[in-house]
Motif scaffolding. Structure first.
Motif, PDB file in Angstrom:
ATOM      1  N   SER A  52       0.827  -1.201   0.000  1.00  0.00           N
ATOM      2  CA  SER A  52       0.000   0.000   0.000  1.00  0.00           C
ATOM      3  C   SER A  52       0.867   1.259   0.000  1.00  0.00           C
ATOM      4  O   SER A  52       0.587   2.212  -0.733  1.00  0.00           O
ATOM      5  N   ALA A  53       1.919   1.271   0.807  1.00  0.00           N
ATOM      6  CA  ALA A  53       2.816   2.427   0.845  1.00  0.00           C
ATOM      7  C   ALA A  53       3.500   2.631  -0.502  1.00  0.00           C
ATOM      8  O   ALA A  53       3.643   3.772  -0.969  1.00  0.00           O
ATOM      9  N   MET A  55       2.332   1.742  -3.439  1.00  0.00           N
ATOM     10  CA  MET A  55       1.343   2.244  -4.392  1.00  0.00           C
ATOM     11  C   MET A  55       1.027   3.716  -4.142  1.00  0.00           C
ATOM     12  O   MET A  55       0.882   4.498  -5.085  1.00  0.00           O
ATOM     13  N   TRP A  56       0.934   4.135  -2.866  1.00  0.00           N
ATOM     14  CA  TRP A  56       0.704   5.543  -2.565  1.00  0.00           C
ATOM     15  C   TRP A  56       1.899   6.383  -2.995  1.00  0.00           C
ATOM     16  O   TRP A  56       1.734   7.529  -3.431  1.00  0.00           O
ATOM     17  N   ALA A  57       3.097   5.836  -2.893  1.00  0.00           N
ATOM     18  CA  ALA A  57       4.289   6.559  -3.342  1.00  0.00           C
ATOM     19  C   ALA A  57       4.230   6.794  -4.845  1.00  0.00           C
ATOM     20  O   ALA A  57       4.580   7.881  -5.333  1.00  0.00           O
ATOM     21  N   VAL A  59       1.466   7.036  -6.636  1.00  0.00           N
ATOM     22  CA  VAL A  59       0.443   8.049  -6.846  1.00  0.00           C
ATOM     23  C   VAL A  59       0.980   9.429  -6.495  1.00  0.00           C
ATOM     24  O   VAL A  59       0.809  10.399  -7.226  1.00  0.00           O
ATOM     25  N   TRP A  60       1.664   9.530  -5.375  1.00  0.00           N
ATOM     26  CA  TRP A  60       2.194  10.814  -4.915  1.00  0.00           C
ATOM     27  C   TRP A  60       3.226  11.360  -5.908  1.00  0.00           C
ATOM     28  O   TRP A  60       3.200  12.539  -6.249  1.00  0.00           O
ATOM     29  N   SER A  62       3.455  10.611  -9.087  1.00  0.00           N
ATOM     30  CA  SER A  62       2.828  10.944 -10.377  1.00  0.00           C
ATOM     31  C   SER A  62       2.050  12.251 -10.307  1.00  0.00           C
ATOM     32  O   SER A  62       1.830  12.891 -11.330  1.00  0.00           O
TER      33      SER A  62
END
Length: 64
Positions: A52-53, A55-57, A59-60, A62
């Motif tokens: 999850s971290a 994937m959030w990285a 997103v962040w 991008s």
């Protein structure tokens, strides 16, 4: 007959599928070097948090 393709080719070249089990039985189980089913609950939770971290990285980064 100009412009027509009259080459007949049989695609059955005698290929015989090689299997070590019968056609009605499923494939035998293979030894898995890693399995999520063998992990403890804490390890699964840690892996989920890590994924999850990551994937959030993505997103962040991008959105920057």
């Amino acid at each position: 007959m100009s412009g027509s393709h009259l080459h007949s080719h049989d695609h059955a070249h005698g290929h015989v599928p090689v299997h070590s089990h019968g056609p009605a039985s499923p494939h035998p189980a293979q030894a898995a070097p890693w399995s999520i089913l063998r992990m403890t609950v804490v390890s699964r939770l840690a892996a989920a948090v890590a994924v999850s971290a990551a994937m959030w990285a993505v997103v962040w980064l991008s959105m920057r």
